[in-house]
Design an enzyme around this catalytic site. Structure first.
Site: not given
Length: 230
Positions: A127, A142, A146, A175, A177
């Site tokens: 990411s 997070y 990554k 992105i 999503t």
């Protein structure tokens, strides 16, 4: 993004074995008819090594042992302040985003070595959050997972090069999503941080995956399951 990667690889002629948590995503159901390739879905929990092992064993049986490409794109996020992050939140992120990627790649490499593939490609999804601080979202754990994905790519690539297997990572930016849908109120802020001023769609990223899976990138090593690189 997993669906976009699968479509991109299928469009290039790859058969697909799809690992997903129960039940397998119905969004993959039309790929076989749309692109004229073979697809099969498997219920796999990437946080469980035994589940991953069972999934790879099933793929080997169903696809005559052939595995040339592996894309590790399972991932979860938790937006929570660093000071409020719980052990359960942390463990969940590490289990999916790091452990699942690590052992998925390991099992894929073993399968590629077993079938003596000459065009092995392992692609790990990291990411942009592993490069920069996204100040509008509190996601330290997070980002850590990554960053771990990116950090393990060079040593994996070095070890697997002797077997003709390449290892690379892709670090998508903003992105649109299902994962980012709850943060639609941040879209305008994100646009201001992007060179072309727009938040990407999953299809915008699939080309990078197809490139890294193909012989066009055979000298690139280190900066869905898909089978058959022909």
């Amino acid at each position: 993004m997993g669906l976009a990667f699968g479509k991109g690889l299928a469009e290039a002629g790859a058969d697909l074995a799809i690992f997903d948590i129960i039940p397998p995503s119905p969004a993959f159901d039309t790929i076989s008819a749309d692109y004229g390739v073979r697809t099969k879905s498997y219920s796999v929990d990437v946080t469980s090594l035994s589940s991953l092992e069972a999934g790879f064993a099933s793929v080997a049986a169903d696809f005559d042992g052939r595995l040339d490409i592996f894309v590790a794109c399972a991932g979860v996020n938790k937006v929570v302040d660093f000071l409020d992050t719980s052990e359960s939140d942390f463990d969940r992120l590490v289990s999916v985003n790091f452990k699942g990627v690590y052992f998925g790649a390991q099992l894929a490499a073993k399968a590629m070595i077993a079938n003596a593939t000459t065009c092995g490609s392992i692609i790990l999804i990291a990411s942009i959050a592993s490069y920069i601080t996204i100040r509008s979202m509190a996601q330290s754990a997070y980002c850590g997972t990554k960053g771990a994905v990116r950090a393990m790519v060079p040593p994996m690539a070095a070890e697997l090069s002797r077997y003709g297997i390449r290892v690379n990572s892709i670090s998508p930016g903003y992105i649109q999503t299902e994962m980012t849908a709850p943060y639609s109120h941040l879209l305008e802020n994100w646009k201001g941080e992007i060179m072309n001023g727009r938040v990407a769609q999953p299809d915008d990223v699939k080309g990078a995956c197809v490139f890294l899976a193909s012989d066009a990138s055979k000298l690139v090593a280190h900066p869905l399951l898909a089978l058959s690189c022909s």
